[in-house]
Design a protein around this motif. Structure first.
Motif, PDB file in Angstrom:
ATOM      1  N   PRO A 175       0.830  -1.207   0.000  1.00 18.10           N
ATOM      2  CA  PRO A 175       0.000   0.000   0.000  1.00 18.10           C
ATOM      3  C   PRO A 175       0.861   1.252   0.000  1.00 18.10           C
ATOM      4  N   THR A 176       0.225   2.407  -0.159  1.00 19.18           N
ATOM      5  CA  THR A 176       0.926   3.686  -0.068  1.00 19.18           C
ATOM      6  C   THR A 176       1.032   4.069   1.413  1.00 19.18           C
ATOM      7  N   ASN A 177       2.028   3.491   2.090  1.00 15.62           N
ATOM      8  CA  ASN A 177       2.167   3.680   3.535  1.00 15.62           C
ATOM      9  C   ASN A 177       2.452   5.133   3.908  1.00 15.62           C
ATOM     10  N   PHE A 178       3.321   5.786   3.138  1.00 13.05           N
ATOM     11  CA  PHE A 178       3.646   7.188   3.445  1.00 13.05           C
ATOM     12  C   PHE A 178       2.390   8.050   3.351  1.00 13.05           C
ATOM     13  N   ALA A 179       1.654   7.890   2.251  1.00 12.76           N
ATOM     14  CA  ALA A 179       0.440   8.691   2.060  1.00 12.76           C
ATOM     15  C   ALA A 179      -0.576   8.400   3.158  1.00 12.76           C
ATOM     16  N   GLY A 180      -0.658   7.140   3.573  1.00 10.49           N
ATOM     17  CA  GLY A 180      -1.586   6.792   4.642  1.00 10.49           C
ATOM     18  C   GLY A 180      -1.207   7.445   5.954  1.00 10.49           C
ATOM     19  N   VAL A 280     -12.435   7.528  24.877  1.00  6.19           N
ATOM     20  CA  VAL A 280     -12.069   7.663  23.461  1.00  6.19           C
ATOM     21  C   VAL A 280     -13.360   7.904  22.695  1.00  6.19           C
ATOM     22  N   PRO A 281     -13.500   9.052  22.011  1.00 15.63           N
ATOM     23  CA  PRO A 281     -12.453  10.020  21.662  1.00 15.63           C
ATOM     24  C   PRO A 281     -12.460  11.299  22.490  1.00 15.63           C
ATOM     25  N   GLN A 282     -13.319  11.402  23.514  1.00 14.74           N
ATOM     26  CA  GLN A 282     -13.441  12.687  24.212  1.00 14.74           C
ATOM     27  C   GLN A 282     -12.131  13.117  24.871  1.00 14.74           C
ATOM     28  N   ASP A 283     -11.410  12.151  25.457  1.00 11.95           N
ATOM     29  CA  ASP A 283     -10.158  12.477  26.142  1.00 11.95           C
ATOM     30  C   ASP A 283      -8.922  12.100  25.326  1.00 11.95           C
ATOM     31  N   LEU A 284      -9.061  11.166  24.435  1.00 18.35           N
ATOM     32  CA  LEU A 284      -7.930  10.713  23.622  1.00 18.35           C
ATOM     33  C   LEU A 284      -8.449  10.220  22.276  1.00 18.35           C
ATOM     34  N   SER A 285      -7.946  10.805  21.208  1.00 19.37           N
ATOM     35  CA  SER A 285      -8.304  10.339  19.866  1.00 19.37           C
ATOM     36  C   SER A 285      -7.305   9.279  19.412  1.00 19.37           C
ATOM     37  N   VAL A 286      -7.803   8.271  18.695  1.00 19.19           N
ATOM     38  CA  VAL A 286      -6.958   7.158  18.260  1.00 19.19           C
ATOM     39  C   VAL A 286      -7.263   6.858  16.792  1.00 19.19           C
ATOM     40  N   VAL A 287      -6.188   6.714  15.999  1.00 21.08           N
ATOM     41  CA  VAL A 287      -6.311   6.326  14.591  1.00 21.08           C
ATOM     42  C   VAL A 287      -5.508   5.051  14.370  1.00 21.08           C
ATOM     43  N   GLY A 288      -6.085   4.110  13.648  1.00 20.14           N
ATOM     44  CA  GLY A 288      -5.389   2.860  13.331  1.00 20.14           C
ATOM     45  C   GLY A 288      -4.897   2.841  11.893  1.00 20.14           C
ATOM     46  N   PHE A 289      -4.531   1.642  11.446  1.00 24.96           N
ATOM     47  CA  PHE A 289      -4.065   1.463  10.062  1.00 24.96           C
ATOM     48  C   PHE A 289      -4.376   0.025   9.661  1.00 24.96           C
ATOM     49  N   ASP A 290      -4.974  -0.169   8.516  1.00 33.99           N
ATOM     50  CA  ASP A 290      -5.322  -1.454   7.890  1.00 33.99           C
ATOM     51  C   ASP A 290      -6.798  -1.508   7.517  1.00 33.99           C
ATOM     52  N   ASP A 291      -7.675  -1.124   8.477  1.00 33.86           N
ATOM     53  CA  ASP A 291      -9.127  -1.273   8.316  1.00 33.86           C
ATOM     54  C   ASP A 291      -9.513  -2.732   8.170  1.00 33.86           C
ATOM     55  N   THR A 292      -9.073  -3.546   9.125  1.00 35.72           N
ATOM     56  CA  THR A 292      -9.510  -4.934   9.205  1.00 35.72           C
ATOM     57  C   THR A 292     -10.863  -4.991   9.912  1.00 35.72           C
ATOM     58  N   THR A 304      -9.451   4.826  10.839  1.00 37.08           N
ATOM     59  CA  THR A 304      -8.262   4.081  10.428  1.00 37.08           C
ATOM     60  C   THR A 304      -7.931   4.362   8.970  1.00 37.08           C
ATOM     61  N   VAL A 305      -6.746   3.974   8.580  1.00 32.81           N
ATOM     62  CA  VAL A 305      -6.326   4.076   7.191  1.00 32.81           C
ATOM     63  C   VAL A 305      -6.572   2.734   6.529  1.00 32.81           C
ATOM     64  N   ARG A 306      -7.406   2.737   5.511  1.00 33.43           N
ATOM     65  CA  ARG A 306      -7.753   1.486   4.846  1.00 33.43           C
ATOM     66  C   ARG A 306      -6.670   1.064   3.872  1.00 33.43           C
ATOM     67  N   GLN A 307      -6.121  -0.125   4.111  1.00 26.53           N
ATOM     68  CA  GLN A 307      -5.297  -0.773   3.095  1.00 26.53           C
ATOM     69  C   GLN A 307      -6.220  -1.602   2.212  1.00 26.53           C
ATOM     70  N   PRO A 308      -6.058  -1.568   0.903  1.00 32.72           N
ATOM     71  CA  PRO A 308      -6.887  -2.406   0.037  1.00 32.72           C
ATOM     72  C   PRO A 308      -6.367  -3.843   0.048  1.00 32.72           C
ATOM     73  N   LEU A 309      -6.549  -4.516   1.174  1.00 36.08           N
ATOM     74  CA  LEU A 309      -5.893  -5.818   1.382  1.00 36.08           C
ATOM     75  C   LEU A 309      -6.337  -6.858   0.367  1.00 36.08           C
ATOM     76  N   ARG A 310      -7.626  -6.961   0.125  1.00 33.30           N
ATOM     77  CA  ARG A 310      -8.108  -7.968  -0.823  1.00 33.30           C
ATOM     78  C   ARG A 310      -7.631  -7.650  -2.238  1.00 33.30           C
ATOM     79  N   LEU A 336      -0.744   0.158  -4.055  1.00 31.03           N
ATOM     80  CA  LEU A 336      -2.159   0.477  -4.198  1.00 31.03           C
ATOM     81  C   LEU A 336      -2.527   1.551  -3.185  1.00 31.03           C
ATOM     82  N   ALA A 337      -3.415   2.440  -3.568  1.00 32.52           N
ATOM     83  CA  ALA A 337      -3.730   3.623  -2.760  1.00 32.52           C
ATOM     84  C   ALA A 337      -4.443   3.257  -1.460  1.00 32.52           C
ATOM     85  N   THR A 338      -4.043   3.944  -0.385  1.00 32.61           N
ATOM     86  CA  THR A 338      -4.736   3.834   0.898  1.00 32.61           C
ATOM     87  C   THR A 338      -5.818   4.918   0.964  1.00 32.61           C
ATOM     88  N   GLU A 339      -6.678   4.790   1.984  1.00 32.24           N
ATOM     89  CA  GLU A 339      -7.781   5.745   2.124  1.00 32.24           C
ATOM     90  C   GLU A 339      -8.120   5.901   3.601  1.00 32.24           C
TER      91      GLU A 339
END
Length: 349
Positions: A175-180, A280-292, A304-310, A336-339
């Motif tokens: 995936p486009t890890n930097f862009a994600g 979460v998220p009122q006191d702490l915001s959290v972002v993931g990566f993958d979108d599993t 989260t940042v969606r990797q187009p895994l399939r 492949l582009a992340t989102e």
């Protein structure tokens, strides 16, 4: 398959020899009172058999559910097989990538064999002897010995989301890890957060490095300083999230948001926040990566940042087949582009 060790065939006056376990040409020839060669001619559609004999043999073949044995060599040639290897547990990330490989294989009429990385001096040659046309390694750390074994065996390799920087001789899909990483951090900055930490996987992993670089680039573009203590490495596991978040929240100036290197780490961060009475998220915001699946069923559901895994799995399979056919690829590495997928785990500071 039906057996023929039963009562005598009506009108034949003969029965299948005792102990027979399946219908064979010899058994049908015995019942029909003809040679095995004659039965073989009927099975193969040859014309040099008398009509009456042909009719009798065909009736016996039908009655006893005769199925011609499969020529495995012909079957392998008609339906190529690609080996897929992954190390460790079958995590949601790996499962979704494998799903994409299997979907593409079904569409293309290709067989897939899934295994753990093999050992031994002849492992690559053994794969070739079993009819494998190519190998897909999921998040593999390949070594010179690994590549040498594949090269000697003539088995093409495609690495799906390599853990370290792609070698010039290795074909890979990712995936486009930097862009994600850039998009995730921009999202948090847009919500007003300035104390944003990054909690990721192994420092040497190419995917982790690219996500860190994207995070840093977004922070620098906004003119927001990044304290050294705000960047932590570990493994792509829930436990890394639990332990890493504890360290970050104990800092004199703790972050108001955490960008996690994957969804598992993000869930670990959410768990540590919960045990400390932080919301979460009122006191702490959290972002993931993958979108599993983990991100979608979490409480709250993860931004989260969606990797187009399939899709990545499908591209990896098609690339492997092109290599097996001797095609020359336009590029050794395909991204492949992340989102960014915004859900309920992020909010204004």
């Amino acid at each position: 398959m039906a057996t023929v060790d039963r009562s005598p065939t009506e009108g034949s006056g003969k029965s299948v020899p005792a102990g027979a376990r399946r219908t064979t040409l010899a058994a049908v020839a015995h019942l029909a009172g003809v040679s095995i060669a004659t039965v073989s001619k009927v099975v193969n559609g040859r014309s040099d058999v008398a009509p009456e004999t042909r009719s009798r043999v065909q009736e016996l073949l039908r009655r006893h559910d005769y199925v011609a044995p499969v020529d495995r060599r012909t079957e392998a040639a008609a339906r190529p097989t690609v080996e897929v290897q992954f190390a460790g547990d079958l995590k949601p990330y790996v499962a979704e990538a494998l799903g994409g490989i299997v979907d593409a294989a079904t569409e293309l009429g290709v067989s897939v064999a899934i295994s753990q990385p093999a050992r031994g001096p002849r492992w690559a040659r053994d794969l070739v002897s079993m009819g494998r046309r190519a190998l897909i390694a999921v998040t593999s750390v390949y070594t010179p010995a690994y590549l040498d074994a594949l090269m000697q065996a003539g088995l093409p390799l495609v690495v799906l989301d390599p853990l370290h920087l792609p070698h010039s001789e290795v074909n890979s899909v990712g995936p486009t890890n930097f862009a994600g990483g850039f998009a995730a951090t921009q999202h948090l900055l847009g919500l007003g957060h300035r104390r944003i930490a990054y909690l990721g996987g192994p420092a040497i992993a190419a995917a982790n490095q690219a996500r860190v670089h994207g995070y840093r680039a977004a922070m620098e573009a906004r003119g927001t300083p990044v304290p050294d203590a705000y960047i932590r490495s570990g493994e792509f596991t829930f436990q890394t999230g639990v332990l890493g978040a504890a360290v970050l929240l104990d800092l004199p100036s703790p972050p108001t948001a955490v960008f996690a290197g994957n969804d598992e780490i993000a869930l670990g961060v959410v768990e540590t926040a919960r045990t400390r009475g932080l919301r979460v998220p009122q006191d702490l915001s959290v972002v993931g990566f993958d979108d599993t699946l983990l991100a979608r069923v979490a409480s709250p559901p993860l931004t989260t940042v969606r990797q187009p895994l399939r899709e990545m799995g499908g591209v990896a399979l098609r690339t492997a087949l092109r290599l097996a056919d001797g095609e020359k690829l336009e590029s050794h590495h395909v991204e492949l582009a992340t989102e960014l997928v915004v859900r309920a785990s992020t909010a204004p500071v």
